[in-house]
Scaffold this motif. Structure first.
Motif, PDB file in Angstrom:
ATOM      1  N   PRO A 263      41.816  41.583  45.818  1.00  0.00           N
ATOM      2  CA  PRO A 263      41.674  42.384  47.040  1.00  0.00           C
ATOM      3  C   PRO A 263      41.318  43.856  46.818  1.00  0.00           C
ATOM      4  O   PRO A 263      41.045  44.571  47.774  1.00  0.00           O
ATOM      5  N   THR A 264      41.297  44.312  45.558  1.00  0.00           N
ATOM      6  CA  THR A 264      40.837  45.673  45.276  1.00  0.00           C
ATOM      7  C   THR A 264      39.352  45.709  44.946  1.00  0.00           C
ATOM      8  O   THR A 264      38.793  46.784  44.721  1.00  0.00           O
ATOM      9  N   GLY A 265      38.716  44.536  44.859  1.00  0.00           N
ATOM     10  CA  GLY A 265      37.310  44.450  44.475  1.00  0.00           C
ATOM     11  C   GLY A 265      37.094  44.235  42.994  1.00  0.00           C
ATOM     12  O   GLY A 265      35.943  44.147  42.544  1.00  0.00           O
ATOM     13  N   ALA A 266      38.161  44.140  42.214  1.00  0.00           N
ATOM     14  CA  ALA A 266      38.050  43.950  40.766  1.00  0.00           C
ATOM     15  C   ALA A 266      37.897  42.469  40.426  1.00  0.00           C
ATOM     16  O   ALA A 266      38.497  41.602  41.066  1.00  0.00           O
ATOM     17  N   GLN A 267      37.105  42.190  39.408  1.00  0.00           N
ATOM     18  CA  GLN A 267      36.934  40.813  38.949  1.00  0.00           C
ATOM     19  C   GLN A 267      38.200  40.341  38.248  1.00  0.00           C
ATOM     20  O   GLN A 267      38.826  41.072  37.494  1.00  0.00           O
ATOM     21  N   ILE A 268      38.562  39.081  38.490  1.00  0.00           N
ATOM     22  CA  ILE A 268      39.717  38.468  37.854  1.00  0.00           C
ATOM     23  C   ILE A 268      39.231  37.681  36.640  1.00  0.00           C
ATOM     24  O   ILE A 268      38.489  36.710  36.775  1.00  0.00           O
ATOM     25  N   GLY A 269      39.625  38.082  35.446  1.00  0.00           N
ATOM     26  CA  GLY A 269      39.259  37.330  34.254  1.00  0.00           C
ATOM     27  C   GLY A 269      37.777  37.369  33.964  1.00  0.00           C
ATOM     28  O   GLY A 269      37.055  38.293  34.344  1.00  0.00           O
ATOM     29  N   GLU A 270      37.292  36.322  33.295  1.00  0.00           N
ATOM     30  CA  GLU A 270      35.900  36.238  32.871  1.00  0.00           C
ATOM     31  C   GLU A 270      35.031  35.560  33.930  1.00  0.00           C
ATOM     32  O   GLU A 270      35.534  34.859  34.805  1.00  0.00           O
ATOM     33  N   ALA A 271      33.727  35.776  33.809  1.00  0.00           N
ATOM     34  CA  ALA A 271      32.756  35.068  34.644  1.00  0.00           C
ATOM     35  C   ALA A 271      32.216  33.863  33.879  1.00  0.00           C
ATOM     36  O   ALA A 271      32.203  33.857  32.641  1.00  0.00           O
ATOM     37  N   LEU A 272      31.788  32.855  34.625  1.00  0.00           N
ATOM     38  CA  LEU A 272      31.249  31.636  34.028  1.00  0.00           C
ATOM     39  C   LEU A 272      29.758  31.568  34.307  1.00  0.00           C
ATOM     40  O   LEU A 272      29.334  31.618  35.463  1.00  0.00           O
ATOM     41  N   GLN A 273      28.931  31.462  33.251  1.00  0.00           N
ATOM     42  CA  GLN A 273      27.481  31.343  33.421  1.00  0.00           C
ATOM     43  C   GLN A 273      26.946  30.004  32.945  1.00  0.00           C
ATOM     44  O   GLN A 273      25.848  29.617  33.314  1.00  0.00           O
ATOM     45  N   ASP A 274      27.713  29.288  32.129  1.00  0.00           N
ATOM     46  CA  ASP A 274      27.333  27.936  31.721  1.00  0.00           C
ATOM     47  C   ASP A 274      27.953  26.936  32.697  1.00  0.00           C
ATOM     48  O   ASP A 274      28.836  27.269  33.475  1.00  0.00           O
ATOM     49  N   GLU A 275      27.480  25.699  32.619  1.00  0.00           N
ATOM     50  CA  GLU A 275      28.004  24.682  33.529  1.00  0.00           C
ATOM     51  C   GLU A 275      29.470  24.400  33.234  1.00  0.00           C
ATOM     52  O   GLU A 275      29.875  24.252  32.075  1.00  0.00           O
ATOM     53  N   GLY A 276      30.266  24.315  34.290  1.00  0.00           N
ATOM     54  CA  GLY A 276      31.677  24.019  34.113  1.00  0.00           C
ATOM     55  C   GLY A 276      32.480  24.399  35.342  1.00  0.00           C
ATOM     56  O   GLY A 276      31.928  24.641  36.418  1.00  0.00           O
ATOM     57  N   ILE A 277      33.805  24.447  35.178  1.00  0.00           N
ATOM     58  CA  ILE A 277      34.726  24.818  36.255  1.00  0.00           C
ATOM     59  C   ILE A 277      35.569  25.982  35.757  1.00  0.00           C
ATOM     60  O   ILE A 277      36.158  25.924  34.669  1.00  0.00           O
ATOM     61  N   LEU A 278      35.652  27.035  36.558  1.00  0.00           N
ATOM     62  CA  LEU A 278      36.450  28.219  36.241  1.00  0.00           C
ATOM     63  C   LEU A 278      37.686  28.219  37.133  1.00  0.00           C
ATOM     64  O   LEU A 278      37.588  27.927  38.330  1.00  0.00           O
ATOM     65  N   TYR A 279      38.832  28.574  36.582  1.00  0.00           N
ATOM     66  CA  TYR A 279      40.087  28.544  37.321  1.00  0.00           C
ATOM     67  C   TYR A 279      40.710  29.942  37.400  1.00  0.00           C
ATOM     68  O   TYR A 279      40.506  30.795  36.528  1.00  0.00           O
ATOM     69  N   ALA A 280      41.474  30.157  38.468  1.00  0.00           N
ATOM     70  CA  ALA A 280      42.242  31.397  38.609  1.00  0.00           C
ATOM     71  C   ALA A 280      43.491  31.118  39.420  1.00  0.00           C
ATOM     72  O   ALA A 280      43.487  30.287  40.336  1.00  0.00           O
ATOM     73  N   GLU A 281      44.571  31.829  39.074  1.00  0.00           N
ATOM     74  CA  GLU A 281      45.815  31.779  39.841  1.00  0.00           C
ATOM     75  C   GLU A 281      45.731  32.826  40.943  1.00  0.00           C
ATOM     76  O   GLU A 281      45.469  34.009  40.670  1.00  0.00           O
ATOM     77  N   ILE A 282      45.929  32.411  42.179  1.00  0.00           N
ATOM     78  CA  ILE A 282      45.793  33.278  43.346  1.00  0.00           C
ATOM     79  C   ILE A 282      47.159  33.484  43.990  1.00  0.00           C
ATOM     80  O   ILE A 282      47.869  32.516  44.266  1.00  0.00           O
ATOM     81  N   ASP A 283      47.512  34.731  44.232  1.00  0.00           N
ATOM     82  CA  ASP A 283      48.748  35.066  44.948  1.00  0.00           C
ATOM     83  C   ASP A 283      48.351  35.914  46.152  1.00  0.00           C
ATOM     84  O   ASP A 283      48.070  37.108  46.025  1.00  0.00           O
ATOM     85  N   LEU A 284      48.324  35.298  47.326  1.00  0.00           N
ATOM     86  CA  LEU A 284      47.857  35.993  48.522  1.00  0.00           C
ATOM     87  C   LEU A 284      48.752  37.154  48.929  1.00  0.00           C
ATOM     88  O   LEU A 284      48.350  37.993  49.746  1.00  0.00           O
ATOM     89  N   ASN A 285      49.948  37.237  48.367  1.00  0.00           N
ATOM     90  CA  ASN A 285      50.813  38.374  48.662  1.00  0.00           C
ATOM     91  C   ASN A 285      50.196  39.688  48.196  1.00  0.00           C
ATOM     92  O   ASN A 285      50.534  40.756  48.710  1.00  0.00           O
ATOM     93  N   ALA A 286      49.253  39.598  47.246  1.00  0.00           N
ATOM     94  CA  ALA A 286      48.573  40.807  46.770  1.00  0.00           C
ATOM     95  C   ALA A 286      47.609  41.377  47.805  1.00  0.00           C
ATOM     96  O   ALA A 286      47.067  42.465  47.602  1.00  0.00           O
TER      97      ALA A 286
END
Length: 341
Positions: A263-286
């Motif tokens: 929610p601050t506009g900052a990227q979370i972790g790495e970006a994915l450019q090859d084929e695959g699935i990227l995961y992130a833990e989301i806490d909406l309280n932020a």
């Protein structure tokens, strides 16, 4: 407390112009994400059956055959491909966002660039048609309508979705903010050529997407999921075989990436450019603390100065009013002659 969950962003290529095979690929990735503990998975723009990048590369008079294949492989919202996705979402217990090229039930040649949101119970939560095809996309898709400009309440929070260039439309974005959006999904094509590379100045879709995703998340104070397609070798070679110059354009055009934004506009972790699935833990309280600084749909606005109206009616080619004909009026009773005295 607001929801906490694991989200999955897909960076993948369809089985080019094969709706049935691409649907099965999507089902496989839905199952994979669910096994990894994800509660939500999002696929790229028009993942089924493909993004029509040929519209950027060849004159329309040379692509009739490709439009025919695109129309044939585009899907109906109540068709078997979407039913298969619903079944997969229900079996996996996962929310699914997926881009499709949608066929019209009223026309064999009208297509829309659409996005579906399917609930973990297999229900269709939202059906959004891209408001305006961008640039050469107008050669393939018709403009959509506002019926899908909705934020949907789900078990993982309030989800909004926009397709590709819609994320450049501040009114479309604000309409989602004004509905209490907490998690924003943006879907993108595998490549978006605008110039021949030798001349320079080609559109940098990776940089543009990063600006748009960060801007929306910062303004709305929401989490963002960015999902982009991949141009695989099959699609590349098919277009290069038509014109060797197309290979140079495709090779020299920047590629997008998939990633998450906080929610601050900052990227979370790495970006994915090859084929695959990227995961992130989301806490909406932020999402809460940043609203102290700027809440454009709360205290940080002047609703007495600014007004926004949004037409969310689904457009259709005609309105039919069936039913029995009206009954004829009852005959009037003649008045009795007055008596003479």
């Amino acid at each position: 407390m607001l929801p906490r969950f694991k989200a999955a962003a897909v960076q993948a290529a369809p089985v080019f112009l094969d709706a049935a095979a691409t649907t099965e690929k999507a089902v496989s990735m839905i199952r994979e994400a669910a096994r990894a503990g994800a509660s939500l998975i999002a696929f790229p723009e028009t993942f089924i059956p493909a993004f029509p990048v040929w519209a950027a590369l060849f004159p329309p008079i040379d692509t009739h055959d490709l439009f025919l294949r695109m129309a044939e492989q585009s899907v109906l919202v109540d068709g078997p491909e979407v039913a298969r996705l619903k079944d997969a979402a229900r079996a996996a217990g996962i929310v699914v966002s997926i881009g499709i090229s949608e066929r019209s039930p009223a026309s064999v040649g009208c297509l829309w660039n659409s996005n579906l949101l399917i609930g973990e119970d297999g229900s269709l939560l939202n059906h959004h048609r891209k408001l305006m095809p961008t640039y050469y996309e107008k050669l393939v898709w018709a403009p959509g309508d506002g019926a899908g400009l909705k934020v949907v309440e789900t078990a993982v929070g309030r989800i909004g979705q926009l397709i590709c260039g819609e994320n450049t439309n501040p009114l479309a974005r604000y309409s989602l903010m004004a509905q209490g959006e907490q998690f924003h999904i943006s879907s993108w094509p595998p490549v978006w050529p605008t110039r021949r590379p030798a001349g320079g100045g080609n559109y940098d879709i990776a940089a543009a997407n990063r600006i748009r995703a960060s801007a929306h998340c910062f303004e709305a104070k929401v989490f963002g999921l960015v999902t982009a397609g991949v141009l695989d070798r099959t699609a590349f070679e098919m277009m290069a075989a038509r014109d060797p110059a197309a290979a140079e354009v495709l090779e020299g055009t920047p590629r997008p990436a998939s990633y998450f934004v906080d929610p601050t506009g900052a990227q979370i972790g790495e970006a994915l450019q090859d084929e695959g699935i990227l995961y992130a833990e989301i806490d909406l309280n932020a999402c809460v603390e940043p609203k102290q600084f700027h809440d454009v749909v709360g205290y940080y606005n002047r609703f007495d100065v600014f007004e926004l109206g949004v037409n969310r009616r689904r457009l259709s080619p005609a309105a039919f009013r069936d039913g029995p004909p009206p009954s004829p009026p009852a005959p009037e009773t003649a008045a009795a002659p007055a008596e003479r005295g």
